[in-house]
Design a protein around this motif. Sequence first.
Motif, PDB file in Angstrom:
ATOM      1  N   LEU A 167     -60.515 -26.805 -10.828  1.00 61.45           N
ATOM      2  CA  LEU A 167     -61.085 -25.681 -10.094  1.00 61.45           C
ATOM      3  C   LEU A 167     -61.262 -26.042  -8.623  1.00 61.45           C
ATOM      4  N   PRO A 168     -61.055 -25.101  -7.694  1.00 67.51           N
ATOM      5  CA  PRO A 168     -61.296 -25.391  -6.285  1.00 67.51           C
ATOM      6  C   PRO A 168     -62.783 -25.577  -6.012  1.00 67.51           C
ATOM      7  N   THR A 169     -63.089 -26.348  -4.992  1.00 66.75           N
ATOM      8  CA  THR A 169     -64.481 -26.606  -4.625  1.00 66.75           C
ATOM      9  C   THR A 169     -65.132 -25.318  -4.140  1.00 66.75           C
ATOM     10  N   LEU A 170     -66.277 -24.989  -4.729  1.00 68.91           N
ATOM     11  CA  LEU A 170     -66.989 -23.772  -4.337  1.00 68.91           C
ATOM     12  C   LEU A 170     -68.159 -24.136  -3.418  1.00 68.91           C
ATOM     13  N   ASN A 209     -73.328 -16.436   5.410  1.00 72.96           N
ATOM     14  CA  ASN A 209     -73.586 -15.067   5.862  1.00 72.96           C
ATOM     15  C   ASN A 209     -74.246 -14.213   4.782  1.00 72.96           C
ATOM     16  N   CYS A 210     -73.651 -14.211   3.571  1.00 75.81           N
ATOM     17  CA  CYS A 210     -74.187 -13.340   2.520  1.00 75.81           C
ATOM     18  C   CYS A 210     -74.758 -14.116   1.341  1.00 75.81           C
ATOM     19  N   GLY A 211     -74.497 -15.451   1.248  1.00 79.13           N
ATOM     20  CA  GLY A 211     -75.063 -16.258   0.175  1.00 79.13           C
ATOM     21  C   GLY A 211     -74.241 -16.281  -1.091  1.00 79.13           C
ATOM     22  N   GLU A 212     -73.118 -15.556  -1.136  1.00 79.88           N
ATOM     23  CA  GLU A 212     -72.247 -15.558  -2.313  1.00 79.88           C
ATOM     24  C   GLU A 212     -71.479 -16.881  -2.368  1.00 79.88           C
ATOM     25  N   SER A 213     -71.062 -17.285  -3.586  1.00 85.52           N
ATOM     26  CA  SER A 213     -70.244 -18.493  -3.702  1.00 85.52           C
ATOM     27  C   SER A 213     -68.815 -18.153  -3.294  1.00 85.52           C
ATOM     28  N   LYS A 214     -68.203 -19.055  -2.515  1.00 81.04           N
ATOM     29  CA  LYS A 214     -66.846 -18.827  -2.026  1.00 81.04           C
ATOM     30  C   LYS A 214     -66.072 -20.130  -2.093  1.00 81.04           C
ATOM     31  N   ILE A 215     -64.743 -20.030  -2.000  1.00 85.42           N
ATOM     32  CA  ILE A 215     -63.894 -21.222  -2.013  1.00 85.42           C
ATOM     33  C   ILE A 215     -64.053 -21.919  -0.658  1.00 85.42           C
ATOM     34  N   ALA A 216     -64.249 -23.253  -0.686  1.00 83.33           N
ATOM     35  CA  ALA A 216     -64.450 -24.017   0.539  1.00 83.33           C
ATOM     36  C   ALA A 216     -63.230 -23.924   1.458  1.00 83.33           C
ATOM     37  N   HIS A 217     -63.453 -23.821   2.745  1.00 84.67           N
ATOM     38  CA  HIS A 217     -62.426 -23.736   3.799  1.00 84.67           C
ATOM     39  C   HIS A 217     -61.630 -22.424   3.732  1.00 84.67           C
ATOM     40  N   TYR A 218     -62.187 -21.418   3.050  1.00 82.38           N
ATOM     41  CA  TYR A 218     -61.560 -20.100   3.008  1.00 82.38           C
ATOM     42  C   TYR A 218     -62.585 -19.061   3.458  1.00 82.38           C
ATOM     43  N   ALA A 219     -62.109 -17.929   3.975  1.00 78.12           N
ATOM     44  CA  ALA A 219     -63.011 -16.860   4.360  1.00 78.12           C
ATOM     45  C   ALA A 219     -63.678 -16.286   3.114  1.00 78.12           C
TER      46      ALA A 219
END
Length: 68
Positions: free
Chosen positions: A24-27, A32-42
Amino acid sequence: MACPKKKTSHRKQQQRRAKWVAQLPTLSKCPNCGESKIAHYACTECGYYNGREYAKAMPRKKQKSASQ
Ligand SMILES: [Zn+2]
């Protein structure tokens, strides 16, 4: 042709194959919004990366379906 001197053990076979298991990619959390996102991605929720908005450059699929 080269011939292997010894039979490859089950453990060595498994050690070789274990390298190809998908990971799995690093989350990380969006600042800005506190949601989990893929690291180094918008962020996929608000489109922010490094304090700048990129949602207009790369609109997400949800926005496309909402406009239609
Ligand atoms: Zn966000």
